[in-house]
Design an enzyme around this catalytic site. Structure first.
Site, short mmCIF file in Angstrom:
data_model
loop_
_atom_site.label_atom_id
_atom_site.label_comp_id
_atom_site.label_asym_id
_atom_site.label_seq_id
_atom_site.Cartn_x
_atom_site.Cartn_y
_atom_site.Cartn_z
N TYR A 468 13.29 40.78 46.22
CA TYR A 468 13.71 40.13 44.59
C TYR A 468 15.27 40.03 44.52
CZ TYR A 468 8.90 42.16 44.21
OH TYR A 468 7.68 42.46 43.95
N HIS A 469 15.75 39.59 45.65
CA HIS A 469 17.16 39.24 45.49
C HIS A 469 17.76 37.72 45.73
CE1 HIS A 469 17.82 43.65 47.24
NE2 HIS A 469 17.41 43.49 45.73
N PRO A 470 17.09 36.82 44.79
CA PRO A 470 17.68 35.48 45.06
C PRO A 470 18.90 35.23 44.75
CG PRO A 470 16.31 35.69 43.05
CD PRO A 470 16.10 37.07 43.82
#
Length: 532
Positions: A468-470
């Site tokens: 969850y690190h876009p």
């Protein structure tokens, strides 16, 4: 409505910008958030992310397109839709990345973004319970604390990693990131310290700051190459126009910010034409350059109880709850992981290229509860993936989600790194004292040969998930694919900036919440320095 500054998105960066700009009573600031207030009590309990992730009341609940790099799977991409944004439902882990990350940004033409430039911003934002030193601050709004929970299985992992030859590092945000140790988290006295708690709550009563929730912005308004404000639709379907006398700052994140630019006519001309959107600025890099951290989660069954066992019964849950109520300690204060490691997969890399997240429990998915057996999890991700994806419009309707095309594991380096990362995890598990606690290699099982590259890669393609690190979809830079300049101003448009993780030219080597807050601090400084 009218203000000097309109900030779109009350996430990690947007809350910072709104606070810092409104600190001057002469600046009128409006902060617009598509979600609601952060009233859900689970938001403020650290382990509450198990309850908030995948909850459409506070999570956009995005999913990627089926990805060839994941054997055709579509995976979930949670993003916060609430005051505080993703900082209200993330894993609370405080990680800045490596000094070399920011020096590389500066070398790419982004003056003012080197490590020496951004370290003071990290320190200014931080109130670390360990106190101030060369690398840390002690009087900032963002509380950073040690874990208030210990578990034998994660302690054993740290010792096993040392036995495998990896050094102990008491501060991965200090002089060097390399080594194994324990996470710090963004919490205060056992409660989550989101960007909303840290930056919005102290500023709420300022008469020059107006916070509007349930205000999803449909487009920015443009006149003769200048941004004049935004339009948003409220829950009742009424369209509102908000005028910006000076600037609009987009802080919607790596999905929403590029989507909003494209809906407003700023993006790749050919793509905008597909949806009948008039081109205001042909910026082909909008939505491109997307990077994310992909994690492989290895699960080991144990011959002693883990947190899985504690949460399996109502009595166990009651004891955990009572402990939290009594002294704000125990499992309810737990971040996404307890132990960590920043390691190198090969000697030819200058700095660590993989990161471990070690949890004293296991679950198929953070929002779906613990597995019904004693186990722990080793998650390993590649810190600097080469693979790049994109965000593309599916419709000109602002309520239609864009296509998320991650393009994971599409380069040989990425494939090599994930395979070696899995192998390093499995080798650590074969060192004492972990060997005394593990009863079974569960995921992957022991039948997967460690020397079988193709089989390990195929396992990874079928079992990895986003961490969850876009980032990167409104890239900062000077080349033709850049969307913003080093002052975060959108190329070709006056009065419009972007301040969130989408501006990263390259993803940082670690979790992204702390860098997002730093970006908000930097943006506010840039704006205020120009005004003054």
């Amino acid at each position: 409505m009218e203000a000097d500054y309109v900030v779109v998105g009350a996430g990690s960066a947007g809350c910072v910008v709104a606070n810092r700009l409104s600190a001057n009573p002469k600046n009128r600031v409006i902060l617009l958030e598509a979600g609601g207030r952060d009233l859900n009590p689970w938001i403020h309990i650290p382990v509450g992310y198990f309850k908030t992730i995948h909850n459409p009341a506070v999570d956009w609940c995005y999913k990627t397109e089926p990805d060839p790099g994941l054997n055709g799977r579509s995976i979930e991409w949670p993003r916060g839709k609430v005051l505080g944004g993703s900082s209200s439902l993330n894993g609370l882990l405080y990680v800045r990345g490596q000094a070399q990350d920011y020096d590389r940004w500066a070398q790419m033409g982004n003056k003012g973004w080197s490590w020496d430039d951004v370290l003071p911003l990290f320190k200014r934002a931080e109130s670390n319970e360990r106190g101030a030193d060369e690398f840390h601050g002690s009087d900032g709004p963002l509380s950073v604390s040690n874990m208030r929970i210990e578990r034998p299985i994660t302690d054993a992992w740290v010792k096993a990693a040392q036995a495998a030859g990896y050094p102990f590092n008491p501060d991965y945000n200090g002089a060097s990131q390399e080594g194994v140790g324990f996470f710090q988290l963004t919490a205060r006295n056992g409660r989550r310290c989101s960007a909303a708690v840290a930056y919005l709550n102290p500023a709420r009563k300022r008469p020059n700051l107006r916070i509007v929730t349930h205000a999803q912005v449909d487009r920015v308004t443009l006149e003769n190459g200048r941004c004049t404000g935004v339009e948003y639709t409220d829950r009742g379907g009424v369209v509102h126009h908000v005028k910006a006398a000076r600037e609009v700052i987009l802080s919607g994140g790596a999905i929403n910010s590029p989507q909003l630019l494209m809906l407003s006519g700023i993006g790749e001309a050919a793509q905008l034409a597909e949806h009948g959107i008039e081109v205001q600025a042909d910026l082909p890099g909008v939505g491109k350059n997307m990077q994310d951290h992909l994690q492989a989660r290895l699960v080991y069954k144990c011959n002693e109880p883990t947190l899985n066992d504690e949460v399996r019964s109502l009595w166990g849950q009651a004891k955990i709850g009572l402990r939290y109520v009594a002294n704000r300690t125990g499992p309810m204060t737990m971040a996404a992981s307890l132990a960590t490691g920043f390691l190198k997969t090969r000697e030819t890399v200058e700095t660590p290229d993989i990161q471990f997240h070690v949890q004293p429990l296991s679950a198929e998915n953070p929002g779906k509860g613990a597995d019904p057996f004693s186990a722990f999890t080793m998650s390993v991700c590649q810190l600097r993936p080469e693979s790049k994806g994109e965000i593309r419009l599916k419709s000109r309707n602002p309520r239609a989600y864009p296509a998320i095309i991650p393009n994971y594991l599409s380069t040989k380096t990425d494939c090599d790194t994930v395979v070696e990362g899995v192998n390093i995890a499995r080798r650590i598990a074969r060192h004492a004292p972990l060997t005394e606690k593990i009863s079974q290699e569960f995921r992957p099982n022991a039948d997967l040969p460690m020397d079988d590259y193709d089989a390990t890669l195929d396992w990874a393609r079928s079992n990895t998930a986003s961490i969850y690190h876009p980032t990167g979809t409104c890239k900062m830079g000077t080349d033709k694919t850049a969307v913003v300049d080093a002052a975060l101003r959108v190329h070709g448009i006056h009065g419009l900036r972007v301040a969130d993780c989408s501006i990263m030219p390259e993803i940082v080597s670690g979790n992204t919440n702390a860098p997002a807050i730093m970006i908000g601090e930097k943006c506010a400084d840039l704006i205020l320095s120009e005004v003054n």
